[in-house]
Enzyme design. Structure first.
Site, PDB file in Angstrom:
ATOM      1  N   CYS A 107       0.812  -1.219   0.000  1.00 58.52           N
ATOM      2  CA  CYS A 107       0.000   0.000   0.000  1.00 58.52           C
ATOM      3  C   CYS A 107       0.844   1.268   0.000  1.00 58.52           C
ATOM      4  CB  CYS A 107      -0.930   0.005   1.204  1.00 58.52           C
ATOM      5  SG  CYS A 107      -2.038  -1.419   1.278  1.00 58.52           S
ATOM      6  N   HIS A 243      -2.603   7.060   2.836  1.00 58.96           N
ATOM      7  CA  HIS A 243      -3.129   5.789   2.366  1.00 58.96           C
ATOM      8  C   HIS A 243      -4.505   5.581   2.980  1.00 58.96           C
ATOM      9  CE1 HIS A 243      -3.877   1.674   1.619  1.00 58.96           C
ATOM     10  NE2 HIS A 243      -3.535   1.244   2.818  1.00 58.96           N
ATOM     11  N   ASN A 274     -10.298   0.229   0.561  1.00 57.59           N
ATOM     12  CA  ASN A 274      -8.832   0.278   0.569  1.00 57.59           C
ATOM     13  C   ASN A 274      -8.346  -0.292  -0.754  1.00 57.59           C
ATOM     14  OD1 ASN A 274      -6.092  -0.254   0.886  1.00 57.59           O
ATOM     15  ND2 ASN A 274      -6.275  -0.991   2.985  1.00 57.59           N
TER      16      ASN A 274
END
Length: 318
Positions: A107, A243, A274
């Site tokens: 990520c 993020h 996500n």
């Protein structure tokens, strides 16, 4: 110099995402902040999604494909070990002769790509296309409560090029390999070969609470170090684009860094889930396209994820 995004057509609500696990819409909203996410259809491949985001970013920068000298793709959901998906992206957008390679930092991959691109432009010139693209659904176990309702698919891209004054600050990045098992692939690829059918297809697994504690507190320090390295303070930040892992993590980092109420805090996770390496550019596109952020705003970018890897920098928005 420019930003672009691609969001898959299919919108999946919490009820659908939770159909195979013991969870509910209320639980997902209260624990993560997620209401919907996008799951890619079969024709929305990594290459297709990346191409669309990339072309928008190049056009937004006022450039053409021939101006792109390097393509960096941040992804960990490319199911071919080789070649890099970046080479396919370069071909799809007709960036002939451009260097092309992938970055695998989970990520945190996109912000790593931004850092590498900025350094490349400073040292070699040219225009670098950085694409964050993920099909998280290819590595999801929909019966795993820790991941099934969290992740989504999509692609976001930026173009980084020369400027008379610095527009991207020094990077603060690193990794804590002692916690690499907090987020990982369930089994290595060779387990499928050697296990003779004993293993399910590899999927993403994570220890949610462990990652939450690490990210909520350690990333606030990383963000502060990025501000210090750029010579700015929290009050100078117009936009915070972290993020998109969890709304509570986002709020904790913003509070611990001391960002003022006037700072726009990107929360694309609410409708996108996500999206791992695609989450920062997708969130960046969302705040710009909605008018929440404007050209020239100062943004704090923070990526973190599997590894456990992290990267942060301060940038002027295009």
């Amino acid at each position: 110099m420019g930003v672009g995004a691609y969001r898959p057509r299919r919108i999946v609500d919490n009820e659908e995402a939770c159909r195979l696990i013991d969870s509910s819409d209320d639980w997902v909203r209260s624990r993560t902040g997620i209401v919907t996410r996008r799951w890619a259809d079969p024709d929305e491949t990594l290459g297709v999604m990346a191409e669309q985001a990339a072309l928008k970013a190049v056009a937004s920068a006022g450039l053409g494909p021939a101006d792109i000298t390097c393509v960096i793709a941040a992804t960990f959901t490319h199911l071919k070990q080789t070649p890099a998906i970046a080479t396919e992206i370069a071909h799809r957008i007709d960036a002939e002769g451009a260097a092309a390679f992938d970055v695998s930092a989970g990520c945190a991959g996109f912000v790593h790509g931004v850092v590498l691109a900025a350094d490349s432009v400073r040292g070699r010139g040219g225009h670098v296309l950085v694409v964050g693209v993920e099909r998280m659904t290819d590595l999801l176990n929909l019966r795993d409560r820790s991941t099934a309702c969290i992740f989504g698919d999509g692609a976001g891209a930026v173009v980084i090029g020369p400027a008379e004054t610095p527009g991207i600050g020094p990077a603060v990045w690193g990794a804590d390999g002692s916690q690499a098992d907090a987020i990982e692939q369930s089994v290595p690829w060779d387990a499928l070969r050697d296990g003779a059918g004993e293993h399910d297809f590899p999927h993403l697994r994570q220890e949610g609470q462990r990652v939450f504690r690490w990210a909520a507190y350690e990333m606030a320090e990383v963000a502060q170090r990025a501000l210090d390295a750029a010579g700015v303070t929290a009050s100078d930040v117009d936009v915070f684009v972290p993020h998109q892992a969890n709304v509570r993590i986002i709020d904790t980092i913003a509070r611990r860094v001391g960002l003022p109420e006037s700072t726009v805090v990107a929360k694309d996770i609410v409708t996108a889930g996500n999206t791992s390496g695609a989450s920062v550019p997708l969130a960046l596109d969302a705040v710009l396209s909605s008018g929440q952020a404007r050209s020239g705003d100062l943004a704090l970018l923070v990526g973190y994820g599997a590894g456990l890897c992290y990267a942060a920098t301060v940038a002027v928005l295009p």
